[in-house]
Design a protein around this motif. Structure first.
Motif, short mmCIF file in Angstrom:
data_model
loop_
_atom_site.label_atom_id
_atom_site.label_comp_id
_atom_site.label_asym_id
_atom_site.label_seq_id
_atom_site.Cartn_x
_atom_site.Cartn_y
_atom_site.Cartn_z
N ILE A 1 0.86 -1.19 0.00
CA ILE A 1 0.00 0.00 0.00
C ILE A 1 0.89 1.23 0.00
N LEU A 2 0.79 2.04 -1.05
CA LEU A 2 1.63 3.23 -1.19
C LEU A 2 0.83 4.47 -0.78
N ASP A 3 1.26 5.10 0.31
CA ASP A 3 0.50 6.24 0.84
C ASP A 3 1.43 7.23 1.53
N SER A 4 2.51 7.60 0.85
CA SER A 4 3.45 8.55 1.43
C SER A 4 3.44 9.84 0.61
N ASP A 5 4.58 10.25 0.10
CA ASP A 5 4.67 11.41 -0.79
C ASP A 5 3.87 11.10 -2.06
N HIS A 6 2.92 11.98 -2.39
CA HIS A 6 2.01 11.70 -3.51
C HIS A 6 2.43 12.33 -4.84
N SER A 7 3.66 12.82 -4.92
CA SER A 7 4.13 13.38 -6.20
C SER A 7 4.38 12.24 -7.18
N GLU A 8 4.24 12.53 -8.46
CA GLU A 8 4.42 11.51 -9.49
C GLU A 8 5.80 10.86 -9.42
N LYS A 9 6.83 11.69 -9.27
CA LYS A 9 8.20 11.18 -9.24
C LYS A 9 8.40 10.18 -8.12
N HIS A 10 7.91 10.51 -6.93
CA HIS A 10 8.10 9.65 -5.77
C HIS A 10 7.31 8.35 -5.93
N VAL B 1 -6.34 12.88 -6.50
CA VAL B 1 -5.76 14.22 -6.70
C VAL B 1 -5.95 14.66 -8.15
N GLU B 2 -5.87 13.71 -9.06
CA GLU B 2 -5.99 14.03 -10.49
C GLU B 2 -7.39 14.55 -10.83
N GLU B 3 -8.40 14.18 -10.04
CA GLU B 3 -9.77 14.61 -10.31
C GLU B 3 -10.09 15.96 -9.66
N MET B 4 -9.22 16.43 -8.79
CA MET B 4 -9.45 17.70 -8.12
C MET B 4 -8.95 18.87 -8.97
N PRO B 5 -9.48 20.07 -8.78
CA PRO B 5 -9.03 21.23 -9.55
C PRO B 5 -7.55 21.53 -9.29
N LYS B 6 -6.89 22.11 -10.25
CA LYS B 6 -5.48 22.48 -10.10
C LYS B 6 -5.34 23.47 -8.93
N ASN C 1 -0.16 17.73 -7.42
CA ASN C 1 -1.20 18.56 -7.98
C ASN C 1 -1.84 17.80 -9.14
N LYS C 2 -2.84 18.39 -9.73
CA LYS C 2 -3.40 17.83 -10.97
C LYS C 2 -2.28 17.77 -12.01
N GLY C 3 -2.09 16.59 -12.61
CA GLY C 3 -1.02 16.41 -13.58
C GLY C 3 0.28 15.93 -12.97
N ASN C 4 0.35 15.87 -11.65
CA ASN C 4 1.55 15.43 -10.93
C ASN C 4 1.12 14.75 -9.65
N ASN C 5 0.80 13.46 -9.73
CA ASN C 5 0.20 12.77 -8.60
C ASN C 5 0.26 11.25 -8.78
N PRO C 6 -0.26 10.48 -7.85
CA PRO C 6 -0.19 9.02 -7.97
C PRO C 6 -0.85 8.46 -9.23
N LYS C 7 -1.94 9.06 -9.68
CA LYS C 7 -2.60 8.52 -10.87
C LYS C 7 -1.75 8.71 -12.12
N THR C 8 -1.07 9.84 -12.23
CA THR C 8 -0.19 10.04 -13.40
C THR C 8 1.02 9.12 -13.30
N ALA C 9 1.44 8.80 -12.07
CA ALA C 9 2.55 7.85 -11.88
C ALA C 9 2.13 6.45 -12.34
N ILE C 10 0.91 6.05 -12.01
CA ILE C 10 0.39 4.74 -12.43
C ILE C 10 0.36 4.64 -13.95
N LYS C 11 -0.09 5.71 -14.58
CA LYS C 11 -0.18 5.72 -16.04
C LYS C 11 1.19 5.46 -16.67
#
Length: 243
Positions: free
Chosen positions: A151-160, A185-190, A199-209
């Protein structure tokens, strides 16, 4: 009973519900509105703040009970509720350990975790989850374990998150899960999350992609999203489909 009338009706209603665009929109609006009041912070598990949506807690319970992991690895400890939750399910199943990793474990939180009745199921590692020393430590603990949940739930930036995915995904075998939190985070406003490095465009969902473009061992288990609707982990339930 498998494929009973009850289960068939559930499957039908879940599919209809997930296709209801108005309900999906209302759900997303509700999540955005409720976040103003730090909604996930309101709940505890066996005495410790868990900081999760109740719906996600139920989904985690289902996955843990179904997959019976020998080891649960969680990045991000916060106040300890999540690792105590995992430890409580392992205790019910009679075996297993949960390893919690956090770069900064506050002394008061560590003290409460260590004196908890389920502390014998918990191992705490202080350090960055993407630090080589920590990764090596986890690999050593995970050696010879056949069923692992991450379960990954630490720093939520894409890079991390991408580093975490690439560092730990090899530990999961076919049928196991790797769960990535706060993909919503990706579904929330910038700019919705102020003073954060995600932020939007830089988060766990963009990392998954990005991760799934180079790793064909995992696929998103959308069946979890469909029945939850209210979740911080949309498209974050990754199921391993090959060894």
């Amino acid at each position: 009973m498998k494929d009973s009338k009850f289960e068939k009706l559930n499957k039908k209603n879940i599919q209809l519900m997930s296709n209801d665009s108005l309900l999906v929109k209302k759900t997303n609006d509700w999540v955005q509105h409720a976040w103003k009041y730090q909604y996930p912070y309101h709940f505890t598990w066996l005495g410790r703040p868990i900081i999760q949506f109740p719906q996600d807690i139920i989904a985690l319970q289902e996955i843990i009970w179904k997959t019976k992991p020998e080891l649960i690895i969680e990045t991000g400890i916060a106040r300890g509720g999540s690792i105590i939750f995992s430890a409580s399910l392992l205790e019910l199943m009679g075996k297993g350990k949960v390893v919690g990793i956090d770069i900064d474990i506050r002394s008061e939180n560590k003290k409460e975790i260590e004196k908890h009745p389920l502390s014998h199921r918990i191992v705490i590692i202080e350090g960055s989850s993407v630090q080589k020393k920590v990764i090596n430590q986890i690999n050593k603990i995970a050696k010879n374990k056949k069923r692992i949940l991450i379960i990954l739930d630490s720093d939520h930036s894409e890079k991390h998150v991408l580093k975490e995915l690439n560092s730990y995904s090899h530990l999961i075998k076919k049928g196991g899960y790797l769960i990535v939190c706060d993909t919503f985070v990706e579904e929330m406003p910038k700019g919705f999350f102020k003073d954060r490095n995600w932020n939007k465009g830089n988060n766990p969902k963009t990392a998954i992609k990005k991760f799934l473009k180079t790793n064909d061992r995992f696929k998103i288990d959308h069946s979890v999203d469909k029945k939850l609707l209210i979740t911080a982990c949309s498209s974050g339930f990754l199921k391993c489909i090959k060894n």
